[in-house]
Motif scaffolding. Structure first.
Motif, PDB file in Angstrom:
ATOM      1  N   GLY A 162       0.839  -1.186   0.000  1.00  0.00           N
ATOM      2  CA  GLY A 162       0.000   0.000   0.000  1.00  0.00           C
ATOM      3  C   GLY A 162       0.877   1.240   0.000  1.00  0.00           C
ATOM      4  N   ARG A 163       0.323   2.328  -0.487  1.00  0.00           N
ATOM      5  CA  ARG A 163       1.090   3.573  -0.565  1.00  0.00           C
ATOM      6  C   ARG A 163       1.657   3.975   0.788  1.00  0.00           C
ATOM      7  NH1 ARG A 163      -1.612   9.180  -2.864  1.00  0.00           N
ATOM      8  NH2 ARG A 163       0.193  10.541  -2.617  1.00  0.00           N
ATOM      9  N   HIS A 164       0.882   3.761   1.838  1.00  0.00           N
ATOM     10  CA  HIS A 164       1.317   4.154   3.173  1.00  0.00           C
ATOM     11  C   HIS A 164       2.497   3.322   3.669  1.00  0.00           C
ATOM     12  CE1 HIS A 164      -1.395   0.758   3.778  1.00  0.00           C
ATOM     13  NE2 HIS A 164      -0.810   0.558   4.938  1.00  0.00           N
ATOM     14  N   GLN A 165       2.824   2.237   2.952  1.00  0.00           N
ATOM     15  CA  GLN A 165       3.929   1.371   3.360  1.00  0.00           C
ATOM     16  C   GLN A 165       5.217   1.640   2.582  1.00  0.00           C
ATOM     17  OE1 GLN A 165       1.675  -2.256   2.436  1.00  0.00           O
ATOM     18  NE2 GLN A 165       1.735  -2.816   4.607  1.00  0.00           N
ATOM     19  N   ALA A 171      12.865   0.988   3.505  1.00  0.00           N
ATOM     20  CA  ALA A 171      13.733   0.690   4.643  1.00  0.00           C
ATOM     21  C   ALA A 171      14.181  -0.770   4.614  1.00  0.00           C
ATOM     22  CB  ALA A 171      13.003   0.980   5.949  1.00  0.00           C
ATOM     23  N   LEU A 172      13.294  -1.633   4.152  1.00  0.00           N
ATOM     24  CA  LEU A 172      13.604  -3.065   4.100  1.00  0.00           C
ATOM     25  C   LEU A 172      14.414  -3.436   2.859  1.00  0.00           C
ATOM     26  CD1 LEU A 172      10.105  -4.401   5.176  1.00  0.00           C
ATOM     27  CD2 LEU A 172      12.219  -4.765   6.455  1.00  0.00           C
ATOM     28  N   SER A 173      13.953  -2.999   1.690  1.00  0.00           N
ATOM     29  CA  SER A 173      14.554  -3.470   0.437  1.00  0.00           C
ATOM     30  C   SER A 173      15.478  -2.458  -0.211  1.00  0.00           C
ATOM     31  CB  SER A 173      13.448  -3.848  -0.560  1.00  0.00           C
ATOM     32  OG  SER A 173      12.704  -2.702  -0.956  1.00  0.00           O
ATOM     33  N   GLY A 174      15.491  -1.219   0.283  1.00  0.00           N
ATOM     34  CA  GLY A 174      16.327  -0.189  -0.295  1.00  0.00           C
ATOM     35  C   GLY A 174      15.735   0.389  -1.565  1.00  0.00           C
ATOM     36  N   ASP A 175      16.523   1.237  -2.202  1.00  0.00           N
ATOM     37  CA  ASP A 175      16.130   1.885  -3.454  1.00  0.00           C
ATOM     38  C   ASP A 175      17.385   1.979  -4.314  1.00  0.00           C
ATOM     39  OD1 ASP A 175      15.152   3.420  -5.516  1.00  0.00           O
ATOM     40  OD2 ASP A 175      14.993   5.263  -4.350  1.00  0.00           O
ATOM     41  N   SER A 176      17.477   1.118  -5.321  1.00  0.00           N
ATOM     42  CA  SER A 176      18.696   1.037  -6.120  1.00  0.00           C
ATOM     43  C   SER A 176      18.973   2.331  -6.875  1.00  0.00           C
ATOM     44  CB  SER A 176      18.609  -0.136  -7.101  1.00  0.00           C
ATOM     45  OG  SER A 176      17.494   0.016  -7.970  1.00  0.00           O
ATOM     46  N   GLY A 177      17.918   3.044  -7.287  1.00  0.00           N
ATOM     47  CA  GLY A 177      18.109   4.274  -8.045  1.00  0.00           C
ATOM     48  C   GLY A 177      18.855   5.340  -7.269  1.00  0.00           C
ATOM     49  N   GLU A 193       6.175  -9.161   1.048  1.00  0.00           N
ATOM     50  CA  GLU A 193       5.527 -10.259   1.783  1.00  0.00           C
ATOM     51  C   GLU A 193       5.491  -9.972   3.278  1.00  0.00           C
ATOM     52  OE1 GLU A 193       7.818 -13.614   0.597  1.00  0.00           O
ATOM     53  OE2 GLU A 193       6.705 -13.924  -1.285  1.00  0.00           O
ATOM     54  N   LEU A 194       6.584  -9.431   3.800  1.00  0.00           N
ATOM     55  CA  LEU A 194       6.623  -9.096   5.222  1.00  0.00           C
ATOM     56  C   LEU A 194       5.597  -8.022   5.565  1.00  0.00           C
ATOM     57  CD1 LEU A 194      10.494  -9.086   5.723  1.00  0.00           C
ATOM     58  CD2 LEU A 194       8.874 -10.556   6.962  1.00  0.00           C
ATOM     59  N   LEU A 195       5.504  -6.999   4.711  1.00  0.00           N
ATOM     60  CA  LEU A 195       4.557  -5.917   4.981  1.00  0.00           C
ATOM     61  C   LEU A 195       3.118  -6.369   4.779  1.00  0.00           C
ATOM     62  CD1 LEU A 195       6.541  -2.972   3.398  1.00  0.00           C
ATOM     63  CD2 LEU A 195       5.989  -3.270   5.814  1.00  0.00           C
ATOM     64  N   LEU A 201       6.860  -1.742   9.490  1.00  0.00           N
ATOM     65  CA  LEU A 201       8.217  -2.087   9.902  1.00  0.00           C
ATOM     66  C   LEU A 201       8.273  -2.358  11.400  1.00  0.00           C
ATOM     67  CD1 LEU A 201      11.143  -2.245   8.730  1.00  0.00           C
ATOM     68  CD2 LEU A 201      11.434   0.128   9.458  1.00  0.00           C
ATOM     69  N   ALA A 202       7.583  -1.530  12.178  1.00  0.00           N
ATOM     70  CA  ALA A 202       7.579  -1.717  13.636  1.00  0.00           C
ATOM     71  C   ALA A 202       6.973  -3.064  14.007  1.00  0.00           C
ATOM     72  CB  ALA A 202       6.800  -0.588  14.299  1.00  0.00           C
ATOM     73  N   ASN A 203       5.876  -3.426  13.352  1.00  0.00           N
ATOM     74  CA  ASN A 203       5.241  -4.715  13.649  1.00  0.00           C
ATOM     75  C   ASN A 203       6.155  -5.886  13.285  1.00  0.00           C
ATOM     76  OD1 ASN A 203       2.949  -3.421  14.529  1.00  0.00           O
ATOM     77  ND2 ASN A 203       1.778  -3.784  12.652  1.00  0.00           N
ATOM     78  N   ILE A 204       6.882  -5.737  12.188  1.00  0.00           N
ATOM     79  CA  ILE A 204       7.805  -6.804  11.780  1.00  0.00           C
ATOM     80  C   ILE A 204       8.842  -7.037  12.870  1.00  0.00           C
ATOM     81  CG2 ILE A 204       9.645  -7.406  10.155  1.00  0.00           C
ATOM     82  CD1 ILE A 204       8.006  -5.838   8.009  1.00  0.00           C
ATOM     83  N   TYR A 205       9.401  -5.955  13.395  1.00  0.00           N
ATOM     84  CA  TYR A 205      10.444  -6.100  14.415  1.00  0.00           C
ATOM     85  C   TYR A 205       9.885  -6.559  15.762  1.00  0.00           C
ATOM     86  CZ  TYR A 205      14.450  -4.745  11.686  1.00  0.00           C
ATOM     87  OH  TYR A 205      15.467  -4.744  10.760  1.00  0.00           O
ATOM     88  N   ASN A 206       8.611  -6.408  15.946  1.00  0.00           N
ATOM     89  CA  ASN A 206       7.977  -6.925  17.162  1.00  0.00           C
ATOM     90  C   ASN A 206       7.558  -8.381  17.019  1.00  0.00           C
ATOM     91  OD1 ASN A 206       8.161  -4.602  18.760  1.00  0.00           O
ATOM     92  ND2 ASN A 206       6.301  -3.732  17.851  1.00  0.00           N
TER      93      ASN A 206
END
Length: 255
Positions: A162-165, A171-177, A193-195, A201-206
């Motif tokens: 989603g746009r809000h993510q 933060a997770l996958s970076g931005d190659s550009g 998949e994680l999101l 991101l906070a929920n993933i780390y929790n």
């Protein structure tokens, strides 16, 4: 209601320059740039407009992470040398410029935020998908070369988020550009998949204890890099610009 058209100057001009058959035709480039800006104003009918240009100072992102944008193709010297004259020609035609000290992106984001905070509208003209993180009411993004609004739904489907993510995704996958690193070993598919499962991101780390050992360890060891990448990707909207909006009013009779 005030409607501010914000043109990402280098995004526009470098694409126009790359598309022209004769790179030495700088007068032709200036005319195409002017035509594009005037066309944008006629189409969107803004009350005000500003062409925002990158500055020459080193950005805070580069200071924070020296590899930021490392390896990007530099601006052609001929084009760089011509920019002051190009800006002057645009100014003569009442197309107003704002010169950022470093990167234009944060200036563009701040302009958009400030006009929307005062119940106005902002139209950002750029092909840079990073501006899609700006979710406050009243801001839209226009792709001059596709002659269309940025299709947020298509972007969401392409990335699987989603746009809000978007910031959590980078933060997770970076931005190659932009050479934003992300977490080593976490690619776009894994990030999406994680999101999808944990929403943020906070929920993933929790919830590292709910993940496989290898993936959890990648996330655990990459925590600092994720925080850095999030900070690099996030546009600032709080710059002190010291600009008077009245100086950037669009005069249709001069277009």
């Amino acid at each position: 209601m005030n409607r501010l058209l914000i043109i990402d100057g280098m995004n526009l001009v470098r694409r126009l320059y790359a598309a022209q058959p004769d790179e030495q035709d700088l007068a032709g480039l200036a005319q195409r740039a002017l035509n594009a800006c005037q066309k944008l104003c006629r189409h969107h009918q803004p009350s005000h407009h500003a062409i925002v240009w990158d500055g020459e100072q080193e950005s805070w992102r580069k200071q924070l992470y020296p590899d930021y944008k490392k390896g990007r193709k530099p601006m052609p010297v001929m084009l760089a040398d011509y920019l002051p004259q190009l800006k002057q020609l645009l100014a003569t035609a009442n197309m107003h410029s704002v010169n950022a000290e470093a990167e234009a992106d944060d200036v563009i984001a701040t302009l958009a935020y400030k006009i929307c905070q005062h119940d106005g509208e902002a139209i950002i003209v750029s092909t840079d998908k990073g501006f899609s993180q700006l979710q406050f009411k009243g801001v839209q993004q226009w792709d001059h070369f596709a002659n269309s609004w940025l299709d947020i739904e298509a972007l969401e489907q392409k990335l699987g988020i989603g746009r809000h993510q978007l910031l959590d995704f980078m933060a997770l996958s970076g931005d190659s550009g932009n050479r934003i690193p992300g977490i080593p070993g976490i690619g776009p598919k894994s990030a999406a998949e994680l999101l999808k499962s944990f929403r943020s991101l906070a929920n993933i780390y929790n919830a590292l204890d709910k993940l496989g050992q290898k993936q959890a360890e990648k996330l655990r060891s990459g925590y600092d890099m994720a925080r850095l990448s999030y900070r690099l990707a996030k546009l600032r909207t709080d710059l002190e610009l010291h600009l008077n909006l009245s100086q950037y009013r669009w005069a249709p009779q001069n277009s």
